[in-house]
Enzyme design. Sequence first.
Site, short mmCIF file in Angstrom:
data_model
loop_
_atom_site.label_atom_id
_atom_site.label_comp_id
_atom_site.label_asym_id
_atom_site.label_seq_id
_atom_site.Cartn_x
_atom_site.Cartn_y
_atom_site.Cartn_z
CG HIS A 380 116.75 87.92 160.61
ND1 HIS A 380 116.47 88.52 161.78
CD2 HIS A 380 116.48 89.94 160.66
CE1 HIS A 380 117.13 89.49 162.27
NE2 HIS A 380 117.47 89.81 161.58
CE LYS A 571 108.84 77.81 168.62
NZ LYS A 571 110.16 78.18 168.55
NE ARG A 572 103.15 84.41 162.90
CZ ARG A 572 102.34 85.54 162.50
NH1 ARG A 572 103.21 86.55 162.84
NH2 ARG A 572 102.05 85.60 160.91
CE LYS A 577 108.28 80.11 162.77
NZ LYS A 577 109.48 80.39 164.06
CB THR A 679 115.10 84.59 170.20
OG1 THR A 679 113.52 85.66 169.19
CG2 THR A 679 115.73 85.51 168.97
CE LYS A 683 112.23 86.60 174.10
NZ LYS A 683 111.25 86.59 172.60
C1 26V Z 1 109.22 88.30 156.08
C2 26V Z 1 108.36 89.16 155.21
C3 26V Z 1 107.83 88.32 154.43
C4 26V Z 1 106.72 89.67 153.77
C5 26V Z 1 105.87 90.20 153.92
C6 26V Z 1 106.50 90.70 156.11
C7 26V Z 1 107.33 89.86 156.55
C8 26V Z 1 107.46 89.87 157.57
C9 26V Z 1 108.83 89.50 158.05
C10 26V Z 1 109.70 88.89 157.56
C11 26V Z 1 110.76 88.39 158.38
C12 26V Z 1 110.33 86.21 157.76
C13 26V Z 1 112.12 85.94 158.78
C14 26V Z 1 111.90 85.94 160.51
O1 26V Z 1 110.90 86.47 161.04
N1 26V Z 1 112.65 85.77 160.67
C15 26V Z 1 113.13 85.13 162.03
O2 26V Z 1 113.73 85.22 162.88
C16 26V Z 1 114.30 85.33 164.15
C17 26V Z 1 115.19 86.18 164.84
O3 26V Z 1 116.55 86.36 164.21
C18 26V Z 1 114.56 84.13 164.22
O4 26V Z 1 115.38 83.88 165.40
C19 26V Z 1 113.65 83.39 163.88
O5 26V Z 1 114.98 81.85 163.77
C20 26V Z 1 113.85 83.70 162.18
O6 26V Z 1 112.44 82.47 162.00
#
Ligand code: 26V
Length: 843
Positions: A380, A571-572, A577, A679, A683
């Site tokens: 992701h 968004k975050r 972003k 995503t 929406k």
């Molecule tokens: C990464 C980490 C790093 C370590 C600590 C905790 C933590 C928690 C979550 C993440 C995930 C980051 C990746 C993420 O959220 N990606 C998003 O995924 C969406 C669904 O596929 C996508 O639409 C977004 O573009 C993407 O940024």
Amino acid sequence: MRSEKAAGQPQGSEPPAFQDLPEHYGCGPIRFRGSHDGLYERHLLFDNVVAPEDADSRERYEAIARSVRDVLSQRWQLTEQTYRRENPKRIYYLSMEFLIGRSLSNNILNLRLDPLARRLFDQEHLDETAILAEEPDAGLGNGGLGRLAACFLDSMATMQLPAMGYGLRYEYGIFKQTIVDGWQREQPDNWLRRPDPWEIARPEDAVEIDLGCSFEVRGGNLRVAVGMPSRLLGMPYDRPIVGYGGRTINTLRLWAAATPQTFDFQAFSAGEFVSALAQRLTAETVTRVLYPDDSTSMGQGLRFVQEYFLVACSLADLIRRFRATNSDWQLLSDKVAIQLNDTHPSLAVAELMRILLDEAELAWDEAWDITRRCLAYTNHTLLPEALEKWPLRWFELMLPRQLEIILEIDRRLRDEILARFPGDQGRVERASLIERGGERLVRMANLAIVGSHSTNGVAEIHSRLLRETTVRDLAEIFPGRFNNKTNGVTPRRWLLLSNPPLARCITEAVGDGWVTDLAELERMKPLVDDSGFVDSVRRAKRMAKLGFAEWLQASAGIVVDPDAIFDSQIKRIHEYKRQLLNALRIATLYNRIRENPNLDIAPRTFFFSGKAAPAYHVAKLIIKFLNNLAGTIDADPVVRGRLKVVFLPDYCVSLAERLIPASDVSNQISTAGYEASGTSNMKFMMNGALTIGTRDGATIEMAEAAGEENFFLFGLTADEVAGSRGWYSPLWHYDNEPETRAVLDLILSGHFCRYDPDVVDALRNILLTSGDVFRHLADLTSYLEADQRLQALYGDPSAWTRKALLNIANSGRFSSDRTIGEYAAEIWNAGPCPPPPERTRPR
Ligand code: 26V
């Protein structure tokens, strides 16, 4: 007792709501016919011992939720019974995050109980908004990744796939954000403070997990006690996932950590008693809180334990289920598909190998073959700092057996690479599971790719960049494993539930088939020149805007003008972003009006909402700047009433459900090549907002589907961004573009930040001194040009609505049903397993 009371009711009394339950729910008319107290009143009386007229909103919420749960419980157990009987291939979706949001209205809708619920609300004169607001917004996720998992569960249940979600039952979800003097503050989200009607504890399915060490909590940190193996108890809590139509009800199983020891109070001395209880608290810390940072893998020991805990509990559970109906381990991959949501659960590779080697006593090659066939991995993010790498030392301490297995996988991988690319030691090192150099680290993405049969990205461009850049060496070694699955979102929650006026208008035009087959929206296309229909779409947007404005005023006291363009970026908060690019655009428009107060410009309200990771200093600073911008504009009599900026605190699923339908413009403006998919972009599209955005993530595919003429694309492409790495200079833009210079001069003069010189310094640093890593200045001019075109179009309401309509009509591909269909066919090789349609009535 119930039937006696029911029989004793006078004839002709008003029948209760929820009494005319649809046939297939089985627990309605027979049980409660003739009783004057329907499920709702019964729950108030028997669970809370309160009369309907005396109940408060929370009690009413609980009673309604429990009534709905009564209605679904029979189908829920029937679904599981069917799976046990039919023994189909099951799908397990492992995710550290499920951003569920509220469940009551969604479950009512998916069960098709909305007419009954409506009647209940009307007859009892209940305040629907207040009651629904009593439900905490279940925020067990950070953002896109967690919400995607929740949309996928909805689609899998709706498509009647035998699927289950596995996650963690965090006691605290994503923090509550408040804004104090423009700055973000974090408050704990104690979402389970009150009993949750949607969860069922399943102590009979608890599992025990072995760790190579013990823990103690010191000063808020988890400390490892070396050489003292310990056990954790995984307690499952199940939540129903109602498929649309209510026939299939799947399960989301969330694990809570506890200590397995039971106390023999007699035997314990006072000291041991206390330390045993303290041990229990330590165990429970494992699932205490969701990590709120999705941008950097900070290498927290507790996070590592959380990940292993999820994996170990879920695998033990699904293996036990498999073994209950299958004796041959060789069948595992015919019966089980496990999808890893990012690398967070990728310890599953080592854990499944451990089970197959040590418990099933299979030989390595057999175990490896089965493991790889069962597992599949979704990536992701391409951000290097978010890619997980865990110190090998932690494996030594906590998971020594799993480490042995990982090192053996790595040894074999190295041999294989050298055999295929003789002498290419560089490739071996890059593809290895272990990063050497400094402290040895285990690369979790490499582990997931090597130990599974499928690796997918979440949009075409992202899958390509993943293959060509991030894990290029592994993609060259295993080209057949790599594929794309463009994300989608559930049209039930994100259109039918969140936007009733538009949903009604669509259904009146093309029927309601779109709810489960979003491609049906294409049937709206011939109506694009039907002025009556175009008008009705415009009215629907107007209603959504009015509803939002009313809610905002009632809940936050903020007044917005529904005649203004609603322009949103939610968004975050992340540098990539580019909320700052949006701020530069707004500040430029502000500047234009100040320079020419007679400028003809459509009134516009800019909405921002999003959380910053608590440790992400720059992101918090961006929030402060946005709030300062809002304050300055509000205070300026020339601009006030024409431009307005609103930062909505505490972005969450429920807020998105309100704002997206009301938005005219969707900002998707990440630096190209950085947003894996996005995503919320989808929406907005299906709710008839027009997108102004960069060629990034799934936005590219959305523009392709809608036709670029119906989109407002701008800015550098991903290849251009990558190609400019050696020579890009923000100063060039400052020197050569008058509006860029003007807006930077204004911002850096401290105009928006009179009392915050540190914010100004930081902005100077981000945008100029440090080289503008995310290319804000490179894209500003083309953003403003696209914005100009967009404003011009808004002046022609029917042309605007025509484009909006074409966007809606072409959004069908972005249903998560389509995405899940592709996963099922191309990765999982699994199909539907519908429970029987007949009614089974409790006796
Ligand atoms: C990464 C980490 C790093 C370590 C600590 C905790 C933590 C928690 C979550 C993440 C995930 C980051 C990746 C993420 O959220 N990606 C998003 O995924 C969406 C669904 O596929 C996508 O639409 C977004 O573009 C993407 O940024």
